[in-house]
Design an enzyme around this catalytic site. Structure first.
Site, PDB file in Angstrom:
ATOM      1  N   LYS A 215     -17.916  21.699  -2.995  1.00  0.00           N
ATOM      2  CA  LYS A 215     -16.941  21.512  -1.911  1.00  0.00           C
ATOM      3  C   LYS A 215     -17.584  21.823  -0.562  1.00  0.00           C
ATOM      4  O   LYS A 215     -17.336  21.138   0.424  1.00  0.00           O
ATOM      5  CB  LYS A 215     -15.710  22.392  -2.153  1.00  0.00           C
TER       6      LYS A 215
ATOM      7  N   ASN B 188     -19.539  13.572  -9.311  1.00  0.00           N
ATOM      8  CA  ASN B 188     -18.122  13.359  -8.941  1.00  0.00           C
ATOM      9  C   ASN B 188     -17.765  13.938  -7.576  1.00  0.00           C
ATOM     10  O   ASN B 188     -17.020  13.329  -6.810  1.00  0.00           O
ATOM     11  CB  ASN B 188     -17.204  13.977  -9.997  1.00  0.00           C
TER      12      ASN B 188
ATOM     13  N   SER C 299     -11.891  23.239  -0.774  1.00  0.00           N
ATOM     14  CA  SER C 299     -11.210  24.225  -1.625  1.00  0.00           C
ATOM     15  C   SER C 299     -11.451  25.658  -1.163  1.00  0.00           C
ATOM     16  O   SER C 299     -12.476  25.978  -0.552  1.00  0.00           O
ATOM     17  CB  SER C 299     -11.744  24.084  -3.052  1.00  0.00           C
TER      18      SER C 299
ATOM     19  N   TYR D 110     -18.651  24.652  -8.465  1.00  0.00           N
ATOM     20  CA  TYR D 110     -17.568  23.817  -7.916  1.00  0.00           C
ATOM     21  C   TYR D 110     -17.424  24.096  -6.414  1.00  0.00           C
ATOM     22  O   TYR D 110     -17.351  23.174  -5.604  1.00  0.00           O
ATOM     23  CB  TYR D 110     -16.275  24.121  -8.676  1.00  0.00           C
TER      24      TYR D 110
HETATM   25  N1  LIG Z   1      -4.782  21.514  -7.028  1.00  0.00           N
HETATM   26  C1  LIG Z   1      -5.266  22.471  -6.244  1.00  0.00           C
HETATM   27  O1  LIG Z   1      -4.673  23.555  -6.128  1.00  0.00           O
HETATM   28  C2  LIG Z   1      -6.526  22.258  -5.474  1.00  0.00           C
HETATM   29  C3  LIG Z   1      -7.203  21.054  -5.464  1.00  0.00           C
HETATM   30  N2  LIG Z   1      -8.328  20.896  -4.697  1.00  0.00           N
HETATM   31  C4  LIG Z   1      -9.046  19.623  -4.649  1.00  0.00           C
HETATM   32  O2  LIG Z   1      -8.112  18.570  -4.486  1.00  0.00           O
HETATM   33  C5  LIG Z   1      -8.547  17.421  -5.179  1.00  0.00           C
HETATM   34  C6  LIG Z   1      -7.464  16.956  -6.131  1.00  0.00           C
HETATM   35  O3  LIG Z   1      -7.222  17.995  -7.054  1.00  0.00           O
HETATM   36  P1  LIG Z   1      -6.064  17.896  -8.154  1.00  0.00           P
HETATM   37  O4  LIG Z   1      -5.116  16.832  -7.760  1.00  0.00           O
HETATM   38  O5  LIG Z   1      -5.596  19.253  -8.403  1.00  0.00           O
HETATM   39  O6  LIG Z   1      -6.939  17.442  -9.398  1.00  0.00           O
HETATM   40  P2  LIG Z   1      -6.526  16.390 -10.527  1.00  0.00           P
HETATM   41  O7  LIG Z   1      -7.548  16.515 -11.600  1.00  0.00           O
HETATM   42  O8  LIG Z   1      -5.090  16.525 -10.863  1.00  0.00           O
HETATM   43  O9  LIG Z   1      -6.748  15.025  -9.749  1.00  0.00           O
HETATM   44  C7  LIG Z   1      -8.027  14.520  -9.456  1.00  0.00           C
HETATM   45  C8  LIG Z   1      -7.985  13.014  -9.669  1.00  0.00           C
HETATM   46  O10 LIG Z   1      -9.258  12.498  -9.301  1.00  0.00           O
HETATM   47  C9  LIG Z   1      -9.629  11.540 -10.276  1.00  0.00           C
HETATM   48  N3  LIG Z   1     -11.087  11.508 -10.313  1.00  0.00           N
HETATM   49  C10 LIG Z   1     -11.922  12.513 -10.666  1.00  0.00           C
HETATM   50  N4  LIG Z   1     -13.188  12.099 -10.563  1.00  0.00           N
HETATM   51  C11 LIG Z   1     -13.150  10.806 -10.144  1.00  0.00           C
HETATM   52  C12 LIG Z   1     -14.153   9.844  -9.866  1.00  0.00           C
HETATM   53  N5  LIG Z   1     -15.446  10.121 -10.031  1.00  0.00           N
HETATM   54  N6  LIG Z   1     -13.751   8.621  -9.437  1.00  0.00           N
HETATM   55  C13 LIG Z   1     -12.434   8.326  -9.297  1.00  0.00           C
HETATM   56  N7  LIG Z   1     -11.443   9.201  -9.576  1.00  0.00           N
HETATM   57  C14 LIG Z   1     -11.809  10.432  -9.986  1.00  0.00           C
HETATM   58  C15 LIG Z   1      -9.031  12.016 -11.582  1.00  0.00           C
HETATM   59  O11 LIG Z   1      -8.841  10.921 -12.483  1.00  0.00           O
HETATM   60  C16 LIG Z   1      -7.723  12.639 -11.127  1.00  0.00           C
HETATM   61  O12 LIG Z   1      -6.643  11.719 -11.180  1.00  0.00           O
HETATM   62  C17 LIG Z   1      -9.834  17.801  -5.891  1.00  0.00           C
HETATM   63  O13 LIG Z   1     -10.925  17.354  -5.120  1.00  0.00           O
HETATM   64  C18 LIG Z   1      -9.784  19.302  -5.937  1.00  0.00           C
HETATM   65  O14 LIG Z   1     -11.078  19.850  -5.942  1.00  0.00           O
HETATM   66  C19 LIG Z   1      -8.818  21.904  -3.919  1.00  0.00           C
HETATM   67  C20 LIG Z   1      -8.221  23.122  -3.926  1.00  0.00           C
HETATM   68  C21 LIG Z   1      -7.030  23.402  -4.696  1.00  0.00           C
HETATM   69  O1  LIG Z   2      -9.941  24.476  -5.955  1.00  0.00           O
HETATM   70  C1  LIG Z   2      -9.067  24.814  -6.741  1.00  0.00           C
HETATM   71  O2  LIG Z   2      -8.378  25.956  -6.506  1.00  0.00           O
HETATM   72  C2  LIG Z   2      -7.128  26.210  -7.138  1.00  0.00           C
HETATM   73  C3  LIG Z   2      -6.839  27.702  -6.997  1.00  0.00           C
HETATM   74  O3  LIG Z   2      -7.901  28.407  -7.576  1.00  0.00           O
HETATM   75  P1  LIG Z   2      -7.656  29.515  -8.696  1.00  0.00           P
HETATM   76  O4  LIG Z   2      -9.014  30.084  -8.956  1.00  0.00           O
HETATM   77  O5  LIG Z   2      -6.728  30.523  -8.084  1.00  0.00           O
HETATM   78  O6  LIG Z   2      -7.036  28.846  -9.891  1.00  0.00           O
HETATM   79  C4  LIG Z   2      -7.174  25.751  -8.591  1.00  0.00           C
HETATM   80  O7  LIG Z   2      -5.932  25.985  -9.222  1.00  0.00           O
HETATM   81  C5  LIG Z   2      -7.530  24.290  -8.607  1.00  0.00           C
HETATM   82  O8  LIG Z   2      -7.572  23.768  -9.938  1.00  0.00           O
HETATM   83  C6  LIG Z   2      -8.885  24.085  -8.000  1.00  0.00           C
HETATM   84  O9  LIG Z   2      -9.163  22.709  -7.872  1.00  0.00           O
END
Ligand SMILES: NC(=O)C1=CN([C@@H]2O[C@H](COP(=O)(O)OP(=O)(O)OC[C@H]3O[C@@H](n4cnc5c(N)ncnc54)[C@H](O)[C@@H]3O)[C@@H](O)[C@H]2O)C=CC1
Ligand SMILES: O=C1O[C@H](COP(=O)(O)O)[C@@H](O)[C@H](O)[C@H]1O
Length: 249
Positions: A152, A86, A111, A148
């Site tokens: 990244k 993924n 991340s 993870y």
């Molecule tokens: N939410 C946060 O605080 C942070 C998020 N990120 C990164 O940002 C990105 C988005 O994160 P979020 O929105 O929080 O996660 P989320 O889980 O809410 O959204 C991820 C989306 O990607 C889709 N997805 C996952 N694998 C897939 C695949 N193989 N093909 C197509 N769609 C796929 C899922 O269905 C989901 O809708 C991720 O790459 C995550 O690692 C990085 C740091 C912090």
């Molecule tokens: O990369 C990510 O980081 C955020 C923040 O990390 P945390 O260890 O403080 O929870 C996390 O919430 C998010 O799910 C992840 O994708």
């Protein structure tokens, strides 16, 4: 003509923050991609596909100017069996299809966990506090504290390769902690790396608009507590965050 933007992982939290913040503000032609079908009306064409499906991603890339690549497994506990397809292979598929389609720019959702192991026992919890001067600025080597984070860091290195060998403009945004409405409560680390929804939308908007070669920037709000510098994001992207985790207690 409106720029055409492919947003992968559009159904997730970061995708929602970006769309909520930009749909009425910007005249982008959105193409949204997620493996989960939409649950409500969407502001653009929605492609239900897995990013490891090379043919589907190629089709989705047709006519696109810029990509915001978010799709992946966001769990810090995600096992290798998930991050390998993924987060690593899927990201390679996205970059490869972008190059082949003549896309100009890709913004990659990296991340804080790509550099999590800088948070050593000696530095924490002091580094999460306002008066501490320790800063990571994007020039340091990755130092993941989990698989993870390794995935990244791999996405960042893949971006470097597709920039150097194929001329793709790539910005890797090491996103902090995206939380809606207010910073994380009773969580110093999360407050130091808070990214508000509106700053998130603005930051990725700047990733679409700005000119750059290959960049690694930190994606956090203008928090008083911080150990990530946002100077590079300000300089290169014109990022001007409006929120600060201070004052939300
Ligand atoms: N939410 C946060 O605080 C942070 C998020 N990120 C990164 O940002 C990105 C988005 O994160 P979020 O929105 O929080 O996660 P989320 O889980 O809410 O959204 C991820 C989306 O990607 C889709 N997805 C996952 N694998 C897939 C695949 N193989 N093909 C197509 N769609 C796929 C899922 O269905 C989901 O809708 C991720 O790459 C995550 O690692 C990085 C740091 C912090
Ligand atoms: O990369 C990510 O980081 C955020 C923040 O990390 P945390 O260890 O403080 O929870 C996390 O919430 C998010 O799910 C992840 O994708």
């Amino acid at each position: 003509m409106a720029q055409s933007v492919l947003l992968t992982g559009a159904a997730g939290r970061v995708g929602t923050a970006i769309l909520d913040g930009l749909v009425d503000e910007r005249e982008y032609e959105w193409r949204l991609l997620d493996r989960d079908p939409p649950t409500e009306d969407q502001p653009g064409e929605f492609v239900v596909a897995d990013i490891t499906d090379e043919e589907a991603v190629r089709e989705a890339m047709d006519g696109v100017d810029a990509v915001i690549h978010l799709a992946g497994d966001p769990r810090k506990t995600a096992p290798w069996e998930s991050v390998l397809p993924n987060n690593i292979d899927g990201t390679r598929v996205v970059y490869e299809a972008a190059v082949d389609a003549g896309v100009e720019k890709v913004a990659f959702a990296s991340s804080n966990h790509a550099v999590g192991a800088y948070e050593t026992d000696e530095r924490t919890p002091e580094m999460y506090r306002e008066d501490d001067q320790f800063r990571l600025d994007g020039n340091e080597l990755p130092r993941p504290g989990n698989l993870y984070g390794v995935s990244k860091a791999a996405g960042e290195v893949l971006g470097r390769y597709y920039h150097d060998e194929h001329g793709l403009s790539v910005v890797c945004v090491r996103i902090g902690n995206l939380t809606e409405g207010h910073p994380p409560v009773d969580y110093e680390r999360g407050q130091a790396m808070w990214l508000s929804y509106r700053d998130c939308a603005h930051l990725f908007d700047r990733c679409i608009q700005a000119d750059y070669d290959y960049e690694i920037v930190y994606g956090i709000s203008d928090n008083d507590r911080k150990y990530y510098s946002i100077e590079r994001a300000r300089e290169v992207l014109g990022y001007e965050p409006q929120d600060n985790s201070a004052g939300h207690d």
